[in-house]
Write an enzyme that holds these catalytic residues in place. Structure first.
Site, short mmCIF file in Angstrom:
data_model
loop_
_atom_site.label_atom_id
_atom_site.label_comp_id
_atom_site.label_asym_id
_atom_site.label_seq_id
_atom_site.Cartn_x
_atom_site.Cartn_y
_atom_site.Cartn_z
N ARG A 262 -23.86 -50.42 -13.63
CA ARG A 262 -24.78 -49.65 -14.35
C ARG A 262 -24.08 -48.27 -14.35
O ARG A 262 -23.53 -47.75 -13.47
CB ARG A 262 -25.84 -49.77 -13.21
CG ARG A 262 -26.75 -51.01 -13.31
CD ARG A 262 -27.96 -51.08 -12.30
NE ARG A 262 -28.31 -52.44 -12.22
CZ ARG A 262 -29.42 -52.93 -11.28
NH1 ARG A 262 -30.12 -51.83 -10.85
NH2 ARG A 262 -29.78 -54.24 -11.42
N ARG A 277 -25.56 -46.52 -4.05
CA ARG A 277 -25.76 -46.39 -5.68
C ARG A 277 -24.30 -46.34 -6.20
O ARG A 277 -23.81 -45.42 -6.21
CB ARG A 277 -26.78 -45.27 -5.84
CG ARG A 277 -27.07 -45.36 -7.31
CD ARG A 277 -27.99 -44.14 -7.54
NE ARG A 277 -29.09 -44.22 -6.88
CZ ARG A 277 -30.41 -44.93 -7.17
NH1 ARG A 277 -30.63 -45.66 -8.10
NH2 ARG A 277 -31.43 -44.67 -6.24
N GLU A 349 -34.59 -50.13 -0.59
CA GLU A 349 -34.46 -51.42 -1.35
C GLU A 349 -33.48 -52.16 -1.35
O GLU A 349 -32.17 -51.72 -1.44
CB GLU A 349 -34.77 -50.90 -3.09
CG GLU A 349 -35.03 -52.03 -3.98
CD GLU A 349 -35.07 -51.63 -5.31
OE1 GLU A 349 -35.33 -50.36 -5.52
OE2 GLU A 349 -34.99 -52.58 -6.47
N SER A 352 -35.76 -56.82 -5.33
CA SER A 352 -36.83 -56.65 -6.42
C SER A 352 -37.04 -58.08 -7.03
O SER A 352 -36.12 -58.69 -7.64
CB SER A 352 -36.44 -55.47 -7.28
OG SER A 352 -37.65 -55.19 -8.08
N ARG A 391 -25.74 -53.56 -0.30
CA ARG A 391 -26.84 -52.84 0.58
C ARG A 391 -27.14 -53.77 1.67
O ARG A 391 -27.31 -53.20 2.79
CB ARG A 391 -28.06 -52.74 -0.51
CG ARG A 391 -27.85 -51.74 -1.39
CD ARG A 391 -29.25 -51.29 -2.15
NE ARG A 391 -28.94 -50.18 -3.03
CZ ARG A 391 -29.90 -49.63 -4.00
NH1 ARG A 391 -31.04 -50.07 -3.76
NH2 ARG A 391 -29.48 -48.70 -4.73
#
Length: 423
Positions: A262, A277, A349, A352, A391
């Site tokens: 990303r 991130r 998070e 999802s 994560r």
RNA sequence: GGAGAGGUGGCAGAGCGGUUGAAUGCACUGGUCUUGAAAACCAGCAGGGGUUAACGCCCCUCGUGGGUUCAAAUCCCACCCUCUCCGCCA
């Protein structure tokens, strides 16, 4: 894509539901475009019918040996009129498609109304935030203290937002991926799939990353470009693109462990410290393809499968139902799973899980044959992380740290760590 | 990268530029027959879209995109993909 028929029939209602998502839909402009589409299409099709008719009668006349010259004169300018009409139609159609492809999915009625993440609803929690009788380190301090994180090396190789893991931490990362895949394939009924990490624009369009979010993805320089997948949701879901599945083939449940890429454009300054991130990270993804009437049950089982990972790892978490203003583009309903991170004293998070209903299926023409009607109908597609490996690794480091800077290995991971109980 | 072959309906497989959205076979669905099944026979069976209250009518699609033509699955061009052989390669 929103059902064009629904939009046409119930424009005002669709606009209201889009407004819940903070999307300002210009009803008047749409109506004008749609009226133009109708006119153009009727005109183009009637000219096409005329062409077909005259070509047919010319053929018949010729077969009978009649003189076709007068017939040819009759249709002399038809070609020009037809191609003009076709050009206009395709321009209008294109404008309409662009509009439709840029609209997000409609929220499910059970989704709470809200403007942003502050209005998400905590749905349940599991476990209690881990207690320590010493000052905890965050994952960066901990990993650097042990020489597990080569920040300089990563920067030298690739710049910011990349990581190099070394030794036991690299192994822990691998162990987590293996554990997750084994859990989902042997206990949750998923087929393990190994997929390409580069996909064509059509695949990105199918799941909704294109055309609107092109800047979020890395693309190759060839023409047309290929995109580095931002999630395995893209290749996995698109496996059913352009197909008609038989009822007996559903539900489809697939899982894949992939790297994800990303750009993180627009997230400058956010989570710059540590591994939260990154431009490149790994994830085990879960995808369901189901009959429409089964998709909300599937969503519950999907989030349950993701939860099971953290339960087995004994990591505290909570489930949050995203409000209308915070949901992703393709989702009708989304649950986020957030794991407790002692280093931040916060839930962050880690998964999802979304039901996109027929939004992606319509874009990618993924259908099933409904035995009741005998007709092909759109399937529903769902996706969720099960889980984000990096994560999850952070969560293990921070929740299982010891006062002297070691990390205990959760029981279920020990077989994947050569039996190690602590690193 | 080089040489060749090929892409047509769920599958197999026809298709002189002209009532071909497509023969035929298999598969599938319904019916007749049968105690039941099989076989046989009859019928149906691509997808998308427009229009209509509905019956229906019409349009598009033979790998993709252009072109030639009154008319293209059929002719021309480009691209994509698959297969075989050679080269290279983890």
């Amino acid at each position: 894509m929103i059902d064009p028929q629904l939009l046409r029939k119930d424009t005002e209602a669709v606009a209201r539901r889009l407004a819940d998502r903070k999307v300002d839909f210009d009803v008047a402009a749409y109506n004008e475009l749609e009226a133009k589409r109708k006119d153009s299409q009727v005109l183009a099709q009637s000219l096409q019918a005329e062409r077909n008719q005259s070509a047919k009668s010319i053929g018949q006349a010729k077969a009978k040996g009649e003189d076709i010259a007068p017939l040819l004169a009759n249709v002399a300018d038809l070609g020009k009129r037809l191609s003009a009409a076709e050009v206009e139609l395709s321009a209008v159609q294109q404008a309409l498609d662009d509009l439709l492809l840029g609209l997000p999915n409609l929220p499910h009625e059970s989704v709470p109304l809200g403007n942003d993440e502050s209005e998400n609803v905590e749905t349940r929690t599991w476990g209690e935030p881990t207690q320590f009788d010493f000052d905890v380190l965050d994952h960066v301090d901990l990993a650097e203290k042990r020489g597990w994180l080569d920040h300089d090396g990563a920067t030298r190789l690739s710049g910011s937002r990349f990581a190099v893991l070394r030794g036991p931490l690299a192994r822990l990362h691998r162990a987590l991926a293996q554990f997750m895949l084994d859990l989902h394939t042997t206990e949750h009924g998923y087929e393990e799939v190994n997929v390409p990490l580069l996909v064509q624009p059509s695949a990105m369009l199918g799941t909704g990353q294109l055309p609107k979010f092109a800047d979020d993805a890395f693309a190759t320089t060839d023409e047309p470009p290929r995109y580095l997948i931002p999630t395995a949701e893209v290749p996995l879901t698109n496996l059913v693109a352009d197909t008609i599945l038989e009822a007996g083939q559903l539900p489809v449940r697939m899982t894949a462990h992939t790297a994800c890429f990303r750009r993180e454009a627009g997230s400058y300054g956010k989570d710059t410290r540590g591994l939260i991130r990154q431009h490149q990270f790994e994830k085990v993804e879960l995808v369901h393809v189901v009959q429409p009437d089964a998709s909300y049950d599937a969503l519950e089982s999907l989030i349950g499968h993701a939860e099971e990972v953290l339960k087995r790892l004994q990591l505290p978490y909570r489930i949050v139902t995203l409000c209308t203003g915070d949901m992703g583009f393709a989702a009708s309903k989304t649950y986020d799973m957030e794991v407790w991170l002692p280093g931040q004293s916060a839930y962050r998070e880690i998964s999802s899980c979304s039901n996109t209903e027929d939004f992606q299926a319509r874009r990618m023409k993924a259908r099933w044959r409904n035995p009741e009607t005998g007709k092909p109908e759109y399937v529903h597609t769902l996706n969720g992380s099960g889980l984000a490996i990096g994560r999850c690794m952070i969560a293990v480091l921070e929740n299982y740290q010891t006062a002297d800077g070691h990390v205990r290995i959760p029981d279920v991971l020990q077989p994947y760590m050569g039996g190690a109980e602590i690193i």
